[in-house]
Scaffold this active site. Sequence first.
Site, PDB file in Angstrom:
ATOM      1  N   HIS A 236       0.851  -1.193   0.000  1.00 50.07           N
ATOM      2  CA  HIS A 236       0.000   0.000   0.000  1.00 50.07           C
ATOM      3  C   HIS A 236       0.886   1.242   0.000  1.00 50.07           C
ATOM      4  O   HIS A 236       1.858   1.306   0.759  1.00 50.07           O
ATOM      5  CB  HIS A 236      -0.880  -0.018   1.257  1.00 50.07           C
ATOM      6  CG  HIS A 236      -1.908   1.054   1.289  1.00 50.07           C
ATOM      7  ND1 HIS A 236      -1.626   2.356   1.610  1.00 50.07           N
ATOM      8  CD2 HIS A 236      -3.230   1.009   1.010  1.00 50.07           C
ATOM      9  CE1 HIS A 236      -2.735   3.075   1.543  1.00 50.07           C
ATOM     10  NE2 HIS A 236      -3.728   2.274   1.182  1.00 50.07           N
ATOM     11  N   CYS A 274      -3.787   2.498  -4.562  1.00 47.87           N
ATOM     12  CA  CYS A 274      -4.699   3.302  -3.755  1.00 47.87           C
ATOM     13  C   CYS A 274      -4.764   4.683  -4.393  1.00 47.87           C
ATOM     14  O   CYS A 274      -3.829   5.483  -4.282  1.00 47.87           O
ATOM     15  CB  CYS A 274      -4.223   3.385  -2.305  1.00 47.87           C
ATOM     16  SG  CYS A 274      -5.304   4.421  -1.312  1.00 47.87           S
ATOM     17  N   HIS A 301      -7.683   0.187  -4.053  1.00 44.63           N
ATOM     18  CA  HIS A 301      -8.514   1.041  -3.192  1.00 44.63           C
ATOM     19  C   HIS A 301      -8.971   2.198  -4.065  1.00 44.63           C
ATOM     20  O   HIS A 301      -8.131   2.968  -4.535  1.00 44.63           O
ATOM     21  CB  HIS A 301      -7.688   1.643  -2.057  1.00 44.63           C
ATOM     22  CG  HIS A 301      -7.293   0.673  -0.996  1.00 44.63           C
ATOM     23  ND1 HIS A 301      -6.515   1.030   0.077  1.00 44.63           N
ATOM     24  CD2 HIS A 301      -7.591  -0.633  -0.817  1.00 44.63           C
ATOM     25  CE1 HIS A 301      -6.337  -0.022   0.866  1.00 44.63           C
ATOM     26  NE2 HIS A 301      -6.979  -1.047   0.336  1.00 44.63           N
ATOM     27  N   ASP A 348     -12.790   2.730  -1.014  1.00 45.73           N
ATOM     28  CA  ASP A 348     -11.971   3.091   0.137  1.00 45.73           C
ATOM     29  C   ASP A 348     -12.582   4.321   0.798  1.00 45.73           C
ATOM     30  O   ASP A 348     -12.821   5.333   0.129  1.00 45.73           O
ATOM     31  CB  ASP A 348     -10.537   3.378  -0.322  1.00 45.73           C
ATOM     32  CG  ASP A 348      -9.561   3.435   0.836  1.00 45.73           C
ATOM     33  OD1 ASP A 348      -9.897   2.915   1.915  1.00 45.73           O
ATOM     34  OD2 ASP A 348      -8.467   3.992   0.656  1.00 45.73           O
ATOM     35  N   HIS A 349     -12.832   4.241   2.043  1.00 48.08           N
ATOM     36  CA  HIS A 349     -13.434   5.315   2.841  1.00 48.08           C
ATOM     37  C   HIS A 349     -14.753   5.773   2.215  1.00 48.08           C
ATOM     38  O   HIS A 349     -15.133   5.339   1.139  1.00 48.08           O
ATOM     39  CB  HIS A 349     -12.507   6.531   2.988  1.00 48.08           C
ATOM     40  CG  HIS A 349     -11.153   6.168   3.493  1.00 48.08           C
ATOM     41  ND1 HIS A 349     -10.165   7.093   3.667  1.00 48.08           N
ATOM     42  CD2 HIS A 349     -10.612   4.979   3.866  1.00 48.08           C
ATOM     43  CE1 HIS A 349      -9.076   6.496   4.123  1.00 48.08           C
ATOM     44  NE2 HIS A 349      -9.326   5.203   4.248  1.00 48.08           N
ATOM     45  N   TYR A 365     -14.837   4.768   7.684  1.00 43.46           N
ATOM     46  CA  TYR A 365     -15.403   3.443   7.403  1.00 43.46           C
ATOM     47  C   TYR A 365     -16.847   3.276   7.851  1.00 43.46           C
ATOM     48  O   TYR A 365     -17.253   2.203   8.282  1.00 43.46           O
ATOM     49  CB  TYR A 365     -14.510   2.365   8.022  1.00 43.46           C
ATOM     50  CG  TYR A 365     -13.217   2.211   7.257  1.00 43.46           C
ATOM     51  CD1 TYR A 365     -13.171   1.429   6.106  1.00 43.46           C
ATOM     52  CD2 TYR A 365     -12.063   2.876   7.648  1.00 43.46           C
ATOM     53  CE1 TYR A 365     -12.000   1.296   5.383  1.00 43.46           C
ATOM     54  CE2 TYR A 365     -10.879   2.758   6.923  1.00 43.46           C
ATOM     55  CZ  TYR A 365     -10.862   1.965   5.802  1.00 43.46           C
ATOM     56  OH  TYR A 365      -9.700   1.837   5.076  1.00 43.46           O
TER      57      TYR A 365
END
Length: 393
Positions: A236, A274, A301, A348-349, A365
């Site tokens: 990541h 990501c 992500h 992601d998020h 999250y």
Amino acid sequence: MKKLKQTWRWFGPDDTVTLEHIKQTGAAGIVTSLHHIPTGSVWTVEEIQKRKQEIENAGLRWSVVESIPVHEDIKLQNPGYKRYINAWQETVLNLAKCGITTVCYNFMPVLDWTRTDLDYEDQDGSRALRFDIVQLAAFDVFLLKRHRAEESYQADQVKAAEKFLQQATGTEIEKLKRNILAGLPGSTETYNLETFRESLDAYKDIDEKKYRKHLREFIACVAPAAEEAGVRLAIHPDDPPFTILGLPRVVSTEADLNHVVDVYDSPFNGICLCTGSLGAREDNDLQLITKRLARRINFVHLRNVKKYDSHSFFEAHHLEGDVNMPLVIKELILENQLRTEPIPFRPDHGHQMLDDLNKKTNPGYSAIGRLRGLAELRGVELGISSIMNIQAS
Ligand code: DNO
């Protein structure tokens, strides 16, 4: 057209977003970690099986491990660090025995991802995460009082930081400290100012060159073993993707990612693309990175950021912000057609919004914001692949 695999991060039995909820999002794969096992200990087959069974009982699959945390002793190469590499490797082998074959990890020193603000109000009333360099400077220079910290910032940023602190209330200052020190979901340590200073201090003689060497040595050990076991590794990127608090950063740019994949030339030594982390840098072109590193993308992500000033950003809704999401998704669709196993991605998020605004949720999250993200992203994928299909026929 083959579809990407839709996955969802779950923090285990304590997560308020349950497996039953996740089932309703349409995601079929779970992304999780054994958060209760201390960093550096081996995950036994029994422990892995137990969690796997729990996920399967809910009608889902454990698709990706995020993350097996990398012990600080490995990053620092402290005496005896090799035993932690062995333990990491053994965990990978145990996961393979249980049929879990994608593992995400990061090599960020001390802190996992970092934000200064966890409830920044977006124009629409939803709440987002934000990284503000002035607030980081306020923390670093005036609260933490790191030695020569002011040299890490522009003079006007230090001035603005001082002003920010003069105007901030005691509660706001405490909150800023907590946001940085308490760690975000997925991180393994919680610090106070003193233990944090000590942890930063351990890196004072490690510059980027040396740190990159440590990463290289780690990958050279674990990647061949992962390949042999059939486990795809996905590093990541740094979040944020530039140096903070005087720490070395070596996974922030396309060149850094190339460096990682070149250490061991195998699809099993890959990256987690990501878009939110990489997207916080002006010089990262996400479409090009996706295209050029496509063969080595083992996990994705999808998240967006809106940059402001220099080195500051907030997390925008998935299809807004600076990352051109449709162009990234197009490249992923193309690569996905060449794979036997579909590439897993997760939204992601997400913003804290609607009913979630009244709930206590893991920063980034909450359920509804991520559900909005997933719905938008799968829509983009479907739209683009339909057009590709039409063009091909
Ligand atoms: C934040 C995440 C990070 C990431 C880890 C990967 O939401 O992207 O927690 O999962 O750094 O090791």
